[in-house]
Motif scaffolding. Structure first.
Motif, short mmCIF file in Angstrom:
data_model
loop_
_atom_site.label_atom_id
_atom_site.label_comp_id
_atom_site.label_asym_id
_atom_site.label_seq_id
_atom_site.Cartn_x
_atom_site.Cartn_y
_atom_site.Cartn_z
N LEU A 60 -12.54 32.94 -4.83
CA LEU A 60 -12.61 33.99 -5.86
C LEU A 60 -13.29 33.45 -7.12
O LEU A 60 -14.19 34.10 -7.67
CB LEU A 60 -11.22 34.51 -6.19
CG LEU A 60 -11.17 35.64 -7.21
CD1 LEU A 60 -11.80 36.91 -6.65
CD2 LEU A 60 -9.73 35.91 -7.64
N LEU A 61 -12.91 32.24 -7.55
CA LEU A 61 -13.51 31.65 -8.75
C LEU A 61 -15.00 31.36 -8.55
O LEU A 61 -15.81 31.61 -9.44
CB LEU A 61 -12.78 30.36 -9.13
CG LEU A 61 -11.38 30.50 -9.69
CD1 LEU A 61 -10.77 29.14 -9.94
CD2 LEU A 61 -11.38 31.34 -10.95
N ILE A 62 -15.37 30.83 -7.39
CA ILE A 62 -16.78 30.52 -7.16
C ILE A 62 -17.59 31.81 -7.01
O ILE A 62 -18.76 31.87 -7.38
CB ILE A 62 -16.96 29.56 -5.96
CG1 ILE A 62 -18.25 28.75 -6.09
CG2 ILE A 62 -16.96 30.28 -4.64
CD1 ILE A 62 -18.21 27.70 -7.11
N GLY A 63 -16.95 32.88 -6.53
CA GLY A 63 -17.62 34.18 -6.48
C GLY A 63 -17.88 34.74 -7.87
O GLY A 63 -18.96 35.24 -8.16
N ILE A 64 -16.86 34.63 -8.75
CA ILE A 64 -17.05 35.07 -10.14
C ILE A 64 -18.17 34.26 -10.78
O ILE A 64 -19.04 34.81 -11.46
CB ILE A 64 -15.74 34.91 -10.93
CG1 ILE A 64 -14.69 35.90 -10.41
CG2 ILE A 64 -15.97 35.13 -12.43
CD1 ILE A 64 -13.29 35.68 -10.96
N SER A 65 -18.16 32.96 -10.52
CA SER A 65 -19.20 32.09 -11.07
C SER A 65 -20.59 32.50 -10.56
O SER A 65 -21.55 32.52 -11.32
CB SER A 65 -18.91 30.64 -10.69
OG SER A 65 -19.98 29.82 -11.04
N ALA A 66 -20.68 32.82 -9.29
CA ALA A 66 -21.97 33.24 -8.73
C ALA A 66 -22.44 34.55 -9.35
O ALA A 66 -23.62 34.71 -9.68
CB ALA A 66 -21.87 33.37 -7.21
N GLY A 67 -21.53 35.48 -9.54
CA GLY A 67 -21.90 36.76 -10.15
C GLY A 67 -22.38 36.60 -11.58
O GLY A 67 -23.38 37.19 -11.99
N VAL A 68 -21.67 35.77 -12.34
CA VAL A 68 -22.08 35.52 -13.72
C VAL A 68 -23.41 34.75 -13.74
O VAL A 68 -24.34 35.10 -14.45
CB VAL A 68 -20.98 34.74 -14.49
CG1 VAL A 68 -21.50 34.24 -15.83
CG2 VAL A 68 -19.76 35.61 -14.69
N GLY A 69 -23.48 33.69 -12.93
CA GLY A 69 -24.67 32.83 -12.93
C GLY A 69 -25.93 33.54 -12.47
O GLY A 69 -27.00 33.33 -13.04
N MET A 70 -25.82 34.40 -11.46
CA MET A 70 -27.01 35.09 -10.95
C MET A 70 -27.55 36.11 -11.95
O MET A 70 -28.67 36.57 -11.81
CB MET A 70 -26.69 35.79 -9.62
CG MET A 70 -26.45 34.82 -8.48
SD MET A 70 -27.82 33.72 -8.15
CE MET A 70 -29.04 34.84 -7.52
N ASN A 71 -26.76 36.46 -12.93
CA ASN A 71 -27.22 37.38 -13.97
C ASN A 71 -27.67 36.64 -15.23
O ASN A 71 -28.70 36.98 -15.81
CB ASN A 71 -26.11 38.37 -14.33
CG ASN A 71 -25.95 39.42 -13.28
OD1 ASN A 71 -26.77 40.31 -13.17
ND2 ASN A 71 -24.91 39.32 -12.49
N ILE A 72 -26.91 35.66 -15.65
CA ILE A 72 -27.19 35.01 -16.94
C ILE A 72 -28.25 33.92 -16.83
O ILE A 72 -29.04 33.75 -17.75
CB ILE A 72 -25.89 34.49 -17.57
CG1 ILE A 72 -24.99 35.69 -17.89
CG2 ILE A 72 -26.17 33.70 -18.84
CD1 ILE A 72 -23.68 35.34 -18.53
N GLN A 73 -28.29 33.19 -15.71
CA GLN A 73 -29.30 32.13 -15.60
C GLN A 73 -30.73 32.66 -15.71
O GLN A 73 -31.52 32.15 -16.49
CB GLN A 73 -29.12 31.34 -14.31
CG GLN A 73 -28.01 30.35 -14.39
CD GLN A 73 -27.74 29.66 -13.07
OE1 GLN A 73 -28.26 30.05 -12.03
NE2 GLN A 73 -26.90 28.64 -13.10
N PRO A 74 -31.11 33.70 -14.94
CA PRO A 74 -32.47 34.21 -15.11
C PRO A 74 -32.72 34.78 -16.52
O PRO A 74 -33.81 34.68 -17.05
CB PRO A 74 -32.60 35.32 -14.07
CG PRO A 74 -31.48 35.13 -13.13
CD PRO A 74 -30.42 34.37 -13.85
#
Length: 178
Positions: A60-74
């Motif tokens: 769950l935590l790594i999923g939240i991280s992926a969702g945040v990261g895939m939006n904020i990194q780009p």
């Protein structure tokens, strides 16, 4: 258990926008990396603790991280790059995501880290890029767009800690007319 990753991704994607505006792109990514470290610790010790709940919470935590990261990194990369390189730099996030998926598939083979004894190490391997970004990101400047538009701080936007050769490009990024 598998569905907790995309569920976390949904929550992370919904959190990304407000998080990027409230904390800024750089601080949001730093907070995001603490989730990666927490998930890696849960993954790494789940077998020793004999707890599948640790794996569920980690997913769950790594999923939240992926969702945040895939939006904020780009967003961060595109806003921080000089105009001439903006498209190429923004694409690096997608390219490295695809590369990471491929490497994960190869390393997950039974002969490498996919065996019954090594899978906690495979799951916890997300610690490597998370710690790398957690240690290197503080050395980079905040997004000029965030500084100028969201915080209204034109002076900090113009004086962003950049190499001397990029000052002109940063001035173009920070100027209100562009």
């Amino acid at each position: 258990m598998v569905s907790l990753y995309p569920l976390g991704g949904l929550f992370g994607a919904l959190l990304a926008g407000p998080l990027a505006i409230r904390l800024g792109r750089k601080k949001s990514l730093l907070v995001n990396n603490t989730l990666v470290v927490a998930a890696a610790v849960l993954f790494g010790f789940s077998r020793r603790a004999g707890s599948f709940e640790m794996i569920m919470l980690g997913r769950l935590l790594i999923g939240i991280s992926a969702g945040v990261g895939m939006n904020i990194q780009p967003m961060y990369l595109g806003e921080s790059a000089p105009k001439e390189l903006r498209g190429a730099v923004a694409m690096t996030s997608a390219i490295f995501t695809a590369l990471g998926i491929m490497i994960g598939q190869v390393v997950g083979l039974r002969e490498l880290l996919g065996g019954p004894q090594a899978w906690p190490l495979l799951l916890a391997s997300c610690l490597v890029p998370g710690v790398f970004q957690l240690t290197s990101l503080p050395l980079l400047p905040e997004s000029p767009r965030y500084l100028l538009i969201d915080r209204g701080d034109a002076e900090t936007c113009l004086v962003a800690r950049t190499p001397k050769s990029l000052i002109y490009s940063w001035h173009q990024v920070c100027s209100p007319g562009s």
